[in-house]
Write an enzyme that holds these catalytic residues in place. Structure first.
Site, PDB file in Angstrom:
ATOM      1  N   GLY A   1       4.302   1.894   8.793  1.00  0.00           N
ATOM      2  CA  GLY A   1       3.357   2.527   7.869  1.00  0.00           C
ATOM      3  C   GLY A   1       3.876   2.520   6.450  1.00  0.00           C
ATOM      4  O   GLY A   1       5.037   2.170   6.179  1.00  0.00           O
ATOM      5  N   ASP A   2       2.982   2.839   5.499  1.00  0.00           N
ATOM      6  CA  ASP A   2       3.319   2.924   4.072  1.00  0.00           C
ATOM      7  C   ASP A   2       3.842   1.613   3.502  1.00  0.00           C
ATOM      8  O   ASP A   2       4.642   1.598   2.560  1.00  0.00           O
ATOM      9  CB  ASP A   2       4.352   4.045   3.820  1.00  0.00           C
TER      10      ASP A   2
ATOM     11  N   LYS B   1      -0.460  -1.121   2.145  1.00  0.00           N
ATOM     12  CA  LYS B   1      -1.770  -1.630   2.584  1.00  0.00           C
ATOM     13  C   LYS B   1      -2.854  -1.302   1.572  1.00  0.00           C
ATOM     14  O   LYS B   1      -3.709  -2.129   1.258  1.00  0.00           O
ATOM     15  CB  LYS B   1      -2.152  -1.019   3.944  1.00  0.00           C
TER      16      LYS B   1
ATOM     17  N   ALA C   1      -3.136   9.087   7.159  1.00  0.00           N
ATOM     18  CA  ALA C   1      -2.874   7.971   6.245  1.00  0.00           C
ATOM     19  C   ALA C   1      -2.873   8.457   4.797  1.00  0.00           C
ATOM     20  O   ALA C   1      -3.574   9.396   4.446  1.00  0.00           O
ATOM     21  CB  ALA C   1      -3.950   6.908   6.417  1.00  0.00           C
ATOM     22  N   GLY C   2      -2.075   7.784   3.968  1.00  0.00           N
ATOM     23  CA  GLY C   2      -2.109   8.005   2.523  1.00  0.00           C
ATOM     24  C   GLY C   2      -1.995   6.643   1.886  1.00  0.00           C
ATOM     25  O   GLY C   2      -0.952   5.993   2.010  1.00  0.00           O
ATOM     26  N   HIS C   3      -3.085   6.152   1.321  1.00  0.00           N
ATOM     27  CA  HIS C   3      -3.102   4.800   0.747  1.00  0.00           C
ATOM     28  C   HIS C   3      -3.213   4.923  -0.767  1.00  0.00           C
ATOM     29  O   HIS C   3      -4.177   5.484  -1.280  1.00  0.00           O
ATOM     30  CB  HIS C   3      -4.263   3.983   1.342  1.00  0.00           C
TER      31      HIS C   3
ATOM     32  N   GLN D   1      -1.526   3.395   9.207  1.00  0.00           N
ATOM     33  CA  GLN D   1      -0.200   3.443   9.864  1.00  0.00           C
ATOM     34  C   GLN D   1       0.352   2.014   9.988  1.00  0.00           C
ATOM     35  O   GLN D   1       0.046   1.194   9.146  1.00  0.00           O
ATOM     36  CB  GLN D   1      -0.293   4.130  11.242  1.00  0.00           C
TER      37      GLN D   1
ATOM     38  N   THR E   1       1.787   7.289  16.515  1.00  0.00           N
ATOM     39  CA  THR E   1       0.567   8.048  16.256  1.00  0.00           C
ATOM     40  C   THR E   1      -0.313   7.933  17.502  1.00  0.00           C
ATOM     41  O   THR E   1       0.100   7.343  18.512  1.00  0.00           O
ATOM     42  CB  THR E   1      -0.116   7.554  14.962  1.00  0.00           C
TER      43      THR E   1
ATOM     44  N   SER F   1       4.385  -8.724  -3.988  1.00  0.00           N
ATOM     45  CA  SER F   1       4.048  -7.611  -4.873  1.00  0.00           C
ATOM     46  C   SER F   1       5.325  -7.106  -5.551  1.00  0.00           C
ATOM     47  O   SER F   1       6.338  -6.901  -4.897  1.00  0.00           O
ATOM     48  CB  SER F   1       3.389  -6.505  -4.054  1.00  0.00           C
TER      49      SER F   1
HETATM   50  P1  GDP Z   1       0.071   2.425   2.519  1.00  0.00           P
HETATM   51  O1  GDP Z   1       0.016   3.663   3.330  1.00  0.00           O
HETATM   52  O2  GDP Z   1       0.463   1.225   3.324  1.00  0.00           O
HETATM   53  O3  GDP Z   1      -1.188   2.163   1.738  1.00  0.00           O
HETATM   54  O4  GDP Z   1       1.246   2.641   1.456  1.00  0.00           O
HETATM   55  P2  GDP Z   1       1.487   3.980   0.567  1.00  0.00           P
HETATM   56  O5  GDP Z   1       0.477   4.025  -0.516  1.00  0.00           O
HETATM   57  O6  GDP Z   1       1.620   5.174   1.436  1.00  0.00           O
HETATM   58  O7  GDP Z   1       2.952   3.689   0.035  1.00  0.00           O
HETATM   59  C1  GDP Z   1       3.256   2.596  -0.753  1.00  0.00           C
HETATM   60  C2  GDP Z   1       3.787   3.102  -2.087  1.00  0.00           C
HETATM   61  O8  GDP Z   1       4.379   2.033  -2.777  1.00  0.00           O
HETATM   62  C3  GDP Z   1       2.706   3.616  -3.018  1.00  0.00           C
HETATM   63  O9  GDP Z   1       3.243   4.635  -3.814  1.00  0.00           O
HETATM   64  C4  GDP Z   1       2.343   2.410  -3.863  1.00  0.00           C
HETATM   65  O10 GDP Z   1       1.823   2.751  -5.146  1.00  0.00           O
HETATM   66  C5  GDP Z   1       3.687   1.753  -3.999  1.00  0.00           C
HETATM   67  N1  GDP Z   1       3.683   0.290  -4.104  1.00  0.00           N
HETATM   68  C6  GDP Z   1       2.858  -0.611  -3.498  1.00  0.00           C
HETATM   69  N2  GDP Z   1       3.277  -1.867  -3.773  1.00  0.00           N
HETATM   70  C7  GDP Z   1       4.369  -1.756  -4.551  1.00  0.00           C
HETATM   71  C8  GDP Z   1       5.286  -2.697  -5.127  1.00  0.00           C
HETATM   72  O11 GDP Z   1       5.172  -3.920  -4.960  1.00  0.00           O
HETATM   73  N3  GDP Z   1       6.327  -2.185  -5.843  1.00  0.00           N
HETATM   74  C9  GDP Z   1       6.509  -0.851  -6.027  1.00  0.00           C
HETATM   75  N4  GDP Z   1       7.545  -0.442  -6.744  1.00  0.00           N
HETATM   76  N5  GDP Z   1       5.676   0.053  -5.514  1.00  0.00           N
HETATM   77  C10 GDP Z   1       4.632  -0.384  -4.763  1.00  0.00           C
HETATM   78  P1  IMO Z   2      -0.290   5.094   6.339  1.00  0.00           P
HETATM   79  O1  IMO Z   2      -1.686   4.658   6.715  1.00  0.00           O
HETATM   80  C1  IMO Z   2       3.626   6.414   7.778  1.00  0.00           C
HETATM   81  C2  IMO Z   2       3.665   8.981  11.353  1.00  0.00           C
HETATM   82  C3  IMO Z   2       4.067  10.443  11.201  1.00  0.00           C
HETATM   83  C4  IMO Z   2       4.677  10.688  12.572  1.00  0.00           C
HETATM   84  C5  IMO Z   2       3.793   9.866  13.507  1.00  0.00           C
HETATM   85  C6  IMO Z   2       2.697  10.667  14.208  1.00  0.00           C
HETATM   86  O2  IMO Z   2      -0.221   5.819   5.050  1.00  0.00           O
HETATM   87  O3  IMO Z   2       0.678   3.981   6.473  1.00  0.00           O
HETATM   88  P2  IMO Z   2       0.389  11.721  13.377  1.00  0.00           P
HETATM   89  O4  IMO Z   2       0.085  12.722  12.316  1.00  0.00           O
HETATM   90  O5  IMO Z   2      -0.291  10.413  13.191  1.00  0.00           O
HETATM   91  O6  IMO Z   2       0.155  12.254  14.761  1.00  0.00           O
HETATM   92  O7  IMO Z   2       1.988  11.456  13.258  1.00  0.00           O
HETATM   93  O8  IMO Z   2       3.200   8.870  12.696  1.00  0.00           O
HETATM   94  N1  IMO Z   2       2.544   8.551  10.463  1.00  0.00           N
HETATM   95  C7  IMO Z   2       2.705   7.746   9.395  1.00  0.00           C
HETATM   96  N2  IMO Z   2       3.815   7.217   8.837  1.00  0.00           N
HETATM   97  N3  IMO Z   2       2.408   6.106   7.266  1.00  0.00           N
HETATM   98  C8  IMO Z   2       1.282   6.613   7.825  1.00  0.00           C
HETATM   99  O9  IMO Z   2       0.045   6.225   7.439  1.00  0.00           O
HETATM  100  C9  IMO Z   2       1.395   7.505   8.914  1.00  0.00           C
HETATM  101  N4  IMO Z   2       0.513   8.188   9.676  1.00  0.00           N
HETATM  102  C10 IMO Z   2       1.228   8.805  10.620  1.00  0.00           C
HETATM  103  O10 IMO Z   2       4.997  10.606  10.159  1.00  0.00           O
HETATM  104  O11 IMO Z   2       5.964  10.130  12.633  1.00  0.00           O
HETATM  105 MG    MG Z   3       0.781   5.591   3.306  1.00  0.00          MG
END
Ligand code: GDP
Ligand code: IMO
Ligand code: MG
Length: 433
Positions: free
Chosen positions: A12-13, A16, A39-41, A227, A242, A416
């Protein structure tokens, strides 16, 4: 066949949200297919940050229709707040830009209470470290055929009957087993009926029909995963996962379309690895290198603010993700974060009881015990965040990308180098036309 799935290839994170926002310029539709407000996008456009939890990451493109498909679990109060926030920024001015499937499951306050109560009852080693958003209990209700669906909030009689059935059991469990809060049908009914008026403009009665017709008409549809692969309920590091299937195949199941509609599966990965919450993480670095990656990458959760655990890139896990998702193309994110290391570690195999493993063990207990076999690649000192083309990347950086690409045997189509939309180096365009 113009369906493209974007799937997280790690824990995750991976970035995406950023990638989907960039691609959405050329997409007619973005469909979020699983998970919920766990999720946090994050999208960054002109320096302005938007964090989305349920709304698909195509929403900043006014001509892109965003669909929340049937496999998502929707915190209905949460989505109302997310919509209002977007509207305050003059986005989502046309309500038909966001369509919510009538047959998606909804998350209610008792799901969150159960999520929290269950986590509290676990020992420190057993804790999953959930986001507390009620995801597990909501998917349980779906599987046990007790879920309240999004369409139900528009039908008073059904809603009341379902809430009565749910609360008889949930209140008993909350009060007597967990000694937690209980909920009243009347209170929930009152809140939900008021909410139904606000959310009515976003209703999508037949998600499958709508998406199928769009695909048939040649529309370019992207499916946005939440995720990551290693958090998948069946194929992840169970039980530290999850509660939904995070894999590309679930895009079809959730949307109600067949797999023949998918032409590409894009696997998104960071140039290193992170994980939030409990569970095995073979390349984790509990040292100053791990701290440097955490600081340079701002590795703190977009949903819970928790510090993300950091480690080197894990090719064994990535190869597994390529296999279980059928990934055709890769996007390498956050390459800029690796600036300033003398050498960069890449895990090419695991060692377990003296044996070398190149395939991910299916047992999480074995995965907990493996030692990573690390190859070292020379690092670079240059800031990459202003680089505009691949040709401007320093030689060691290109060597790193080439090494990873050749090990994975799958083309890396996007690089990226920063959170901003413009900090994206294109290797190949996503859509053919
Ligand atoms: P997601 O859950 O897959 O959408 O990812 P998140 O948004 O939770 O976490 C990715 C983090 O990295 C966010 O704070 C984005 O703004 C940041 N991010 C994405 N691509 C890049 C990159 O190429 N470089 C840097 N430094 N940050 C990035
Ligand atoms: P995005 O879409 C990273 C992790 C939680 C925990 C496990 C189960 O932003 O990539 P849950 O609340 O789903 O029952 O938690 O999954 N988790 C994530 N880790 N990115 C996420 O979403 C996540 N969504 C859940 O930290 O370990
Ligand atoms: Mg995220």
């Amino acid at each position: 066949m113009s369906g493209i799935v974007v799937v997280g290839a790690q824990w995750g994170d991976e970035g995406k949200g950023k990638l989907v926002d960039v691609f959405a310029e050329k997409a007619d539709m973005v469909v979020r297919y699983q998970g919920g407000a766990n999720a946090g996008h994050t999208l960054v456009v002109n320096g302005e940050k938007t964090v989305l939890h349920l709304v698909p990451s195509g929403i900043l493109r006014p001509d892109t229709t965003c669909v929340i498909a049937s496999g998502v679990v929707i915190d209905v109060f949460g989505i109302r707040d997310e919509i209002n926030k977007l509207k305050k920024s003059n986005l989502l001015m046309n309500p038909r830009q966001l369509l919510i499937s009538d047959t998606a499951t909804i998350i209610l306050p008792y799901h969150k209470a159960l999520d929290a109560a269950r986590e509290n009852a676990l020992s420190p080693e057993e804790k999953i470290g959930t986001t507390g958003k009620g995801i597990g209990p909501a998917y349980e209700d779906r599987a046990s055929r007790r879920a309240v669906l999004f369409g139900d909030i528009f039908d008073q009689q059904t809603l009341k009957a379902k809430l009565e059935l749910a609360l008889t059991e949930k209140n008993h469990m909350l009060a007597n087993f967990y000694k937690g809060p209980t909920f009243k049908v009347e209170d929930l009914m009152k809140d939900l009926l008021a909410l139904a008026e606000e959310l009515a403009p976003y209703r999508l009665k037949d998600c499958s029909l709508f998406i199928s017709k769009s695909l048939k008409a040649g529309k370019r549809v992207m499916f946005e995963g939440a995720q990551g692969t290693m958090l998948d309920i069946l194929h992840g590091t169970y039980p530290f996962v999850t509660s939904s299937s995070t894999l590309s195949s679930n895009a079809c199941t959730s949307a109600g379309i067949g797999p023949t509609n998918i032409s590409k599966v894009i696997g998104v990965f960071k140039a290193y690895t992170t994980r939030v919450g409990g569970g095995p993480f073979p390349t984790e670095l509990n040292d100053e290198i791990g701290n440097k990656i955490q600081t340079d990458g701002h590795e703190f959760g977009s949903t819970t603010g928790r510090a993300r655990r950091c480690g080197w890139l894990d090719l064994v896990a990535l190869k597994y993700a390529i296999r279980v998702n059928g990934i055709t193309n890769l996007a390498m994110m956050k390459l800029d974060v690796l600036t300033g290391h003398e050498r960069i570690g890449v895990c090419t195999a695991y060692k377990l009881n003296g044996e070398i493993l190149t395939d991910l063990p299916t047992s999480p207990y074995e995965l907990e015990k493996v030692e990573p076999v690390i190859e070292w690649i020379p690092g670079w000192k240059e800031d990459l965040t202003k680089v505009k083309t691949l040709l401007d990347l320093p030689r060691p950086t290109t060597n790193f990308i080439d090494y990873v690409g050749s090990q994975l045997g799958t083309p890396i189509d996007v690089i990226s180098v920063g959170p901003g939309r413009e900090q994206t180096l294109w290797v190949k365009p996503l859509f053919n036309n």
